[in-house]
Design a protein around this motif. Structure first.
Motif, PDB file in Angstrom:
ATOM      1  N   PRO A  60       0.800  -1.231   0.000  1.00 36.87           N
ATOM      2  CA  PRO A  60       0.000   0.000   0.000  1.00 36.87           C
ATOM      3  C   PRO A  60       0.831   1.278   0.000  1.00 36.87           C
ATOM      4  N   ALA A  61       1.996   1.274   0.666  1.00 40.68           N
ATOM      5  CA  ALA A  61       2.838   2.476   0.717  1.00 40.68           C
ATOM      6  C   ALA A  61       3.352   2.829  -0.680  1.00 40.68           C
ATOM      7  N   SER A  62       3.808   1.828  -1.418  1.00 40.59           N
ATOM      8  CA  SER A  62       4.300   2.058  -2.785  1.00 40.59           C
ATOM      9  C   SER A  62       3.173   2.502  -3.699  1.00 40.59           C
ATOM     10  N   LEU A  63       1.993   1.884  -3.523  1.00 39.70           N
ATOM     11  CA  LEU A  63       0.830   2.243  -4.322  1.00 39.70           C
ATOM     12  C   LEU A  63       0.455   3.708  -4.088  1.00 39.70           C
ATOM     13  N   ALA A  64       0.424   4.128  -2.824  1.00 33.26           N
ATOM     14  CA  ALA A  64       0.079   5.514  -2.495  1.00 33.26           C
ATOM     15  C   ALA A  64       1.121   6.475  -3.068  1.00 33.26           C
ATOM     16  N   ALA A  65       2.396   6.125  -2.959  1.00 32.85           N
ATOM     17  CA  ALA A  65       3.467   6.986  -3.492  1.00 32.85           C
ATOM     18  C   ALA A  65       3.314   7.155  -5.003  1.00 32.85           C
ATOM     19  N   ALA A  66       3.000   6.065  -5.691  1.00 38.32           N
ATOM     20  CA  ALA A  66       2.813   6.132  -7.147  1.00 38.32           C
ATOM     21  C   ALA A  66       1.598   7.001  -7.487  1.00 38.32           C
TER      22      ALA A  66
END
Length: 201
Positions: free
Chosen positions: A147-153
């Motif tokens: 989820p952290a990578s998804l939000a950053a993207a």
């Protein structure tokens, strides 16, 4: 009192602060009857909770979005809470309100755990776009993703497309679920949101 609070899933640090605050409010009071004690303790508890939960400054989301726009970045809100309290539904209601105030929104489907979570956001997005002519976009990567990578993207895409607000949906979690809390902590640290909303009913 602290034991009662922690047994009801209040974290140790806020429980300690509440007890200290209630103690300070009661210190030196002279009370005549037992029923009066219960009333005074209840009132001291209410005052302590209001004090603890009152923000240090007035929250004005539209003002803060305008400030973020002037900095050429999207305003980011992360929705948190336990299972079934209405995070995705509240996210859709806030999206509608933001659209009504002429803001473009990107929804990040950060609940990559619950079956049907992404489909629910697709449905909300479709309905919102029917009302506000395609002012809402959905960023999704399916299930089982970080989820952290998804939000950053999603935040980076919003910046590139000059979208005003990113609303990040998250998986429901209890505060004693260590792996999910660690994932939430990473999401917040990595993406530094402007606002974290804890949805509860």
């Amino acid at each position: 009192m602290k034991e009662t609070l922690t047994s009801k899933n209040v974290a140790s640090e806020p429980a300690e602060k509440i007890c200290e605050s209630v103690g300070a409010k009661l210190e030196g009071k002279v009370i005549s009857s037992f029923s009066r004690i219960a009333t005074i303790v209840t009132e001291a508890m209410r005052e302590s909770l209001v004090q603890l939960l009152t923000p240090k400054r007035r929250v004005d989301i539209l003002r803060d979005i305008k400030q973020a726009k002037s900095e050429k970045r999207p305003y980011v809100v992360v929705f948190c809470g336990v299972n079934g309290v209405g995070k995705s539904t509240n996210l859709a209601k806030i999206t509608f309100w933001l659209n009504e105030n002429n803001n473009r929104v990107l929804i990040a489907a950060g609940d990559t755990f619950r079956a049907g979570a992404v489909e629910q956001l697709r449905t909300h997005t479709r309905h919102l776009n029917a009302l506000h002519s395609n002012s809402v976009q959905l960023y999704e990567q399916g299930y089982g993703k970080d989820p952290a990578s998804l939000a950053a993207a999603a935040i980076e895409i919003a910046r590139e497309r000059e979208i005003d607000v990113v609303l990040v949906d998250t998986a429901g979690r209890m505060q004693d679920n260590e792996p999910l809390m660690r994932a939430l902590s990473k999401l917040i640290r990595t993406n530094n949101p402007d606002l974290v909303l804890f949805v509860a009913c």
